[in-house]
Design an enzyme around this catalytic site. Structure first.
Site, PDB file in Angstrom:
ATOM      1  N   ALA A 106     -15.924 -40.348 -17.458  1.00  0.00           N
ATOM      2  CA  ALA A 106     -15.920 -41.494 -16.562  1.00  0.00           C
ATOM      3  C   ALA A 106     -17.180 -41.539 -15.912  1.00  0.00           C
ATOM      4  O   ALA A 106     -17.649 -42.799 -15.764  1.00  0.00           O
ATOM      5  CB  ALA A 106     -14.954 -41.209 -15.426  1.00  0.00           C
ATOM      6  N   LYS A 107     -17.759 -40.394 -15.318  1.00  0.00           N
ATOM      7  CA  LYS A 107     -18.973 -40.794 -14.320  1.00  0.00           C
ATOM      8  C   LYS A 107     -20.047 -41.206 -15.514  1.00  0.00           C
ATOM      9  O   LYS A 107     -21.155 -42.005 -15.002  1.00  0.00           O
ATOM     10  CB  LYS A 107     -19.580 -39.488 -13.858  1.00  0.00           C
ATOM     11  CG  LYS A 107     -18.328 -39.153 -12.751  1.00  0.00           C
ATOM     12  CD  LYS A 107     -18.272 -40.282 -11.673  1.00  0.00           C
ATOM     13  CE  LYS A 107     -17.573 -39.552 -10.350  1.00  0.00           C
ATOM     14  NZ  LYS A 107     -17.488 -40.789  -9.422  1.00  0.00           N
ATOM     15  N   ASN A 146     -17.582 -45.950  -4.198  1.00  0.00           N
ATOM     16  CA  ASN A 146     -17.722 -44.115  -4.264  1.00  0.00           C
ATOM     17  C   ASN A 146     -16.580 -43.676  -4.370  1.00  0.00           C
ATOM     18  O   ASN A 146     -16.526 -42.338  -4.647  1.00  0.00           O
ATOM     19  CB  ASN A 146     -18.210 -44.340  -2.504  1.00  0.00           C
ATOM     20  CG  ASN A 146     -17.846 -42.647  -2.010  1.00  0.00           C
ATOM     21  OD1 ASN A 146     -19.070 -41.779  -2.316  1.00  0.00           O
ATOM     22  ND2 ASN A 146     -16.934 -42.353  -1.535  1.00  0.00           N
ATOM     23  N   ASP A 187      -5.377 -48.015  -3.576  1.00  0.00           N
ATOM     24  CA  ASP A 187      -5.979 -47.357  -4.661  1.00  0.00           C
ATOM     25  C   ASP A 187      -6.731 -48.047  -5.563  1.00  0.00           C
ATOM     26  O   ASP A 187      -6.377 -49.244  -5.976  1.00  0.00           O
ATOM     27  CB  ASP A 187      -4.531 -46.908  -5.406  1.00  0.00           C
ATOM     28  CG  ASP A 187      -4.652 -45.868  -6.812  1.00  0.00           C
ATOM     29  OD1 ASP A 187      -5.954 -45.903  -7.383  1.00  0.00           O
ATOM     30  OD2 ASP A 187      -3.804 -45.551  -7.182  1.00  0.00           O
ATOM     31  N   VAL A 188      -8.068 -47.703  -5.737  1.00  0.00           N
ATOM     32  CA  VAL A 188      -8.955 -48.559  -6.406  1.00  0.00           C
ATOM     33  C   VAL A 188      -8.362 -48.583  -8.038  1.00  0.00           C
ATOM     34  O   VAL A 188      -9.238 -49.457  -8.724  1.00  0.00           O
ATOM     35  CB  VAL A 188     -10.632 -47.898  -6.468  1.00  0.00           C
ATOM     36  CG1 VAL A 188     -10.913 -47.810  -4.869  1.00  0.00           C
ATOM     37  CG2 VAL A 188     -10.439 -46.507  -6.948  1.00  0.00           C
ATOM     38  N   GLY A 227     -13.411 -45.324  -0.811  1.00  0.00           N
ATOM     39  CA  GLY A 227     -13.188 -43.617  -0.607  1.00  0.00           C
ATOM     40  C   GLY A 227     -14.267 -43.454   0.821  1.00  0.00           C
ATOM     41  O   GLY A 227     -14.801 -42.432   0.768  1.00  0.00           O
ATOM     42  N   TYR A 269     -13.563 -36.190 -16.029  1.00  0.00           N
ATOM     43  CA  TYR A 269     -14.543 -36.681 -15.220  1.00  0.00           C
ATOM     44  C   TYR A 269     -15.774 -37.139 -15.278  1.00  0.00           C
ATOM     45  O   TYR A 269     -16.275 -38.004 -15.133  1.00  0.00           O
ATOM     46  CB  TYR A 269     -14.192 -35.707 -13.952  1.00  0.00           C
ATOM     47  CG  TYR A 269     -15.407 -35.908 -12.556  1.00  0.00           C
ATOM     48  CD1 TYR A 269     -14.908 -36.790 -11.748  1.00  0.00           C
ATOM     49  CD2 TYR A 269     -16.352 -35.021 -12.590  1.00  0.00           C
ATOM     50  CE1 TYR A 269     -15.834 -37.119 -10.581  1.00  0.00           C
ATOM     51  CE2 TYR A 269     -17.140 -35.049 -11.315  1.00  0.00           C
ATOM     52  CZ  TYR A 269     -17.019 -36.336 -10.570  1.00  0.00           C
ATOM     53  OH  TYR A 269     -17.579 -36.418  -9.445  1.00  0.00           O
TER      54      TYR A 269
HETATM   55  P1  NAD Z   1     -14.435 -36.336  -1.056  1.00  0.00           P
HETATM   56  O1  NAD Z   1     -13.102 -35.742  -1.989  1.00  0.00           O
HETATM   57  O2  NAD Z   1     -14.783 -35.687   0.168  1.00  0.00           O
HETATM   58  O3  NAD Z   1     -14.189 -38.180  -0.931  1.00  0.00           O
HETATM   59  C1  NAD Z   1     -13.672 -38.798  -1.979  1.00  0.00           C
HETATM   60  C2  NAD Z   1     -12.812 -39.915  -1.437  1.00  0.00           C
HETATM   61  O4  NAD Z   1     -12.536 -40.873  -2.458  1.00  0.00           O
HETATM   62  C3  NAD Z   1     -12.051 -39.749  -0.403  1.00  0.00           C
HETATM   63  O5  NAD Z   1     -11.845 -40.694   0.871  1.00  0.00           O
HETATM   64  C4  NAD Z   1     -10.595 -40.156  -1.282  1.00  0.00           C
HETATM   65  O6  NAD Z   1      -9.468 -40.457  -0.332  1.00  0.00           O
HETATM   66  C5  NAD Z   1     -11.181 -41.308  -2.127  1.00  0.00           C
HETATM   67  N1  NAD Z   1     -10.218 -41.377  -3.133  1.00  0.00           N
HETATM   68  C6  NAD Z   1     -10.014 -40.841  -4.277  1.00  0.00           C
HETATM   69  N2  NAD Z   1      -8.989 -41.410  -5.340  1.00  0.00           N
HETATM   70  C7  NAD Z   1      -9.210 -42.663  -4.644  1.00  0.00           C
HETATM   71  C8  NAD Z   1      -8.451 -43.960  -5.336  1.00  0.00           C
HETATM   72  N3  NAD Z   1      -7.759 -43.846  -6.174  1.00  0.00           N
HETATM   73  N4  NAD Z   1      -8.340 -45.033  -4.451  1.00  0.00           N
HETATM   74  C9  NAD Z   1      -9.247 -44.958  -3.092  1.00  0.00           C
HETATM   75  N5  NAD Z   1      -9.907 -44.006  -2.653  1.00  0.00           N
HETATM   76  C10 NAD Z   1      -9.686 -42.775  -3.339  1.00  0.00           C
HETATM   77  O7  NAD Z   1     -15.619 -36.293  -2.278  1.00  0.00           O
HETATM   78  P2  NAD Z   1     -17.231 -36.777  -1.921  1.00  0.00           P
HETATM   79  O8  NAD Z   1     -17.968 -35.671  -2.176  1.00  0.00           O
HETATM   80  O9  NAD Z   1     -17.358 -37.328  -0.844  1.00  0.00           O
HETATM   81  O10 NAD Z   1     -17.127 -37.934  -3.217  1.00  0.00           O
HETATM   82  C11 NAD Z   1     -17.585 -39.083  -3.166  1.00  0.00           C
HETATM   83  C12 NAD Z   1     -18.088 -39.441  -4.402  1.00  0.00           C
HETATM   84  O11 NAD Z   1     -19.199 -38.603  -4.951  1.00  0.00           O
HETATM   85  C13 NAD Z   1     -16.984 -39.428  -5.709  1.00  0.00           C
HETATM   86  O12 NAD Z   1     -17.101 -40.457  -6.720  1.00  0.00           O
HETATM   87  C14 NAD Z   1     -17.320 -38.332  -6.256  1.00  0.00           C
HETATM   88  O13 NAD Z   1     -16.928 -38.195  -7.642  1.00  0.00           O
HETATM   89  C15 NAD Z   1     -18.944 -38.315  -6.120  1.00  0.00           C
HETATM   90  N6  NAD Z   1     -19.573 -36.950  -6.288  1.00  0.00           N
HETATM   91  C16 NAD Z   1     -19.589 -36.104  -5.452  1.00  0.00           C
HETATM   92  C17 NAD Z   1     -20.143 -34.908  -5.665  1.00  0.00           C
HETATM   93  C18 NAD Z   1     -19.966 -33.509  -4.837  1.00  0.00           C
HETATM   94  O14 NAD Z   1     -20.543 -32.378  -5.243  1.00  0.00           O
HETATM   95  N7  NAD Z   1     -19.214 -33.648  -3.474  1.00  0.00           N
HETATM   96  C19 NAD Z   1     -21.178 -34.667  -6.814  1.00  0.00           C
HETATM   97  C20 NAD Z   1     -21.324 -35.896  -7.722  1.00  0.00           C
HETATM   98  C21 NAD Z   1     -20.578 -36.896  -7.405  1.00  0.00           C
END
Ligand code: NAD
Length: 262
Positions: free
Chosen positions: A160-161, A89, A62-63, A12, A157
């Site tokens: 899962a986390k 990530n 796709d992970v 990601g 979600y």
């Molecule tokens: P984002 O949406 O900007 O980025 C998510 C990335 O994951 C993207 O590049 C997307 O293409 C990729 N992705 C999604 N599904 C995928 C798949 N099946 N295979 C490969 N890649 C995939 O969001 P972010 O905020 O940068 O999130 C990054 C991580 O942090 C995620 O795991 C998210 O759950 C976690 N997170 C984010 C927040 C927040 O507030 N932004 C809070 C807690 C946790």
């Protein structure tokens, strides 16, 4: 240089927190495999890494698909000969509807748990043999503060986390004697495209109010920035954390504490 000549896979990695991690690691001398669901986004970040003087490979995979994950790891070993660091990530909720228990369909549950938990399992399973061979590895799993302090009912979600926290401690236990550390980061609300789906259908005013609400939920009274999560990832990927494993680090501006109300 904290990661000189290391090789990392960042899933990601095309945007948000993943992109910030790619660039932070590259700045510390690391070569980067940038994964994204669609290779175009990964290529842009891989080009940014190359412009910083490091090697990079963009892989669309796709992970949640084990064949695609295994192929990504094979391509990495073919190009770089090793994998030192895995950052799990990839994740989010944009590929589902619902959230509350009664609105959550079987399909949503499977898809969201597939991306956010099974995907991390698949990536770990694929890299571990290569890390064991070198008796070296750093695995960093991105969880969420929502796993332990849910801001809203989003059962697939957040569950899962929560599973990611348990995956982390179980793998840390199993792999400690192989010199492979496994740790997790629990971000609080971070400014990224994570919220794009939720903002759809909101006016500009409503969007601003939504972000203000998120700011105010945090004891530090602001959302985090992707670079602030990348800093924690750098600590966990480097020798600064050589004796730390099985930890889940809160990176939520004070969450799960409640903000002061004065
Ligand atoms: P984002 O949406 O900007 O980025 C998510 C990335 O994951 C993207 O590049 C997307 O293409 C990729 N992705 C999604 N599904 C995928 C798949 N099946 N295979 C490969 N890649 C995939 O969001 P972010 O905020 O940068 O999130 C990054 C991580 O942090 C995620 O795991 C998210 O759950 C976690 N997170 C984010 C927040 C927040 O507030 N932004 C809070 C807690 C946790």
């Amino acid at each position: 240089m904290l990661l000189k000549n290391r090789v990392a896979i960042v899933t990601g990695g095309a945007k948000g927190i993943g992109r910030a991690i790619c660039l932070r690691f590259a700045g510390e001398g690391c070569d980067i495999v940038v994964n994204a669901l669609h290779v175009e986004g990964a290529r842009k970040v891989a080009d940014e890494v190359k412009a910083m003087g490091r090697e990079s490979l963009a892989i669309g995979a796709d992970v949640s698909n084990s064949a695609e994950v295994n192929d990504m790891v094979e391509q990495t070993v073919k190009k770089f000969g090793k994998i030192d660091i895995l950052v799990n990530n990839a994740g989010g909720i944009s590929q589902a509807t619902g959230g509350g228990i009664e609105n959550t369909t079987d399909e949503d549950w499977d898809r969201i748990v597939g991306i956010n938990l099974k995907g991390q399992f698949l990536c770990c399973r694929a890299v571990v043999p290569h890390m064991k061979k070198n008796r070296y590895g750093k695995i960093i799993n991105v969880s969420s503060m929502g796993a332990i302090h849910p801001p809203a009912p989003i059962v697939h979600y957040h569950s899962a986390k929560g599973g990611v926290i348990s995956l982390t401690s179980n793998l840390a236990f199993e792999l400690a004697r192989e010199n492979i550390t496994v740790n997790a980061i629990l971000p609080g609300p971070v400014r990224s495209e994570f919220f794009t789906e939720m903002l759809k259908g909101m006016s500009e005013e409503e969007g601003k109010a939504f972000f203000k609400m998120l700011d105010n939920r945090v004891p530090m009274l602001r959302m985090g920035m992707p670079e602030e999560i990348a800093g924690v990832a750098l600590f966990l990927a480097s020798e600064l954390s050589s004796y730390v494993t099985g930890e889940s680090i809160n990176a939520g501006g004070g969450l799960p504490l409640t903000p002061r109300d004065d």
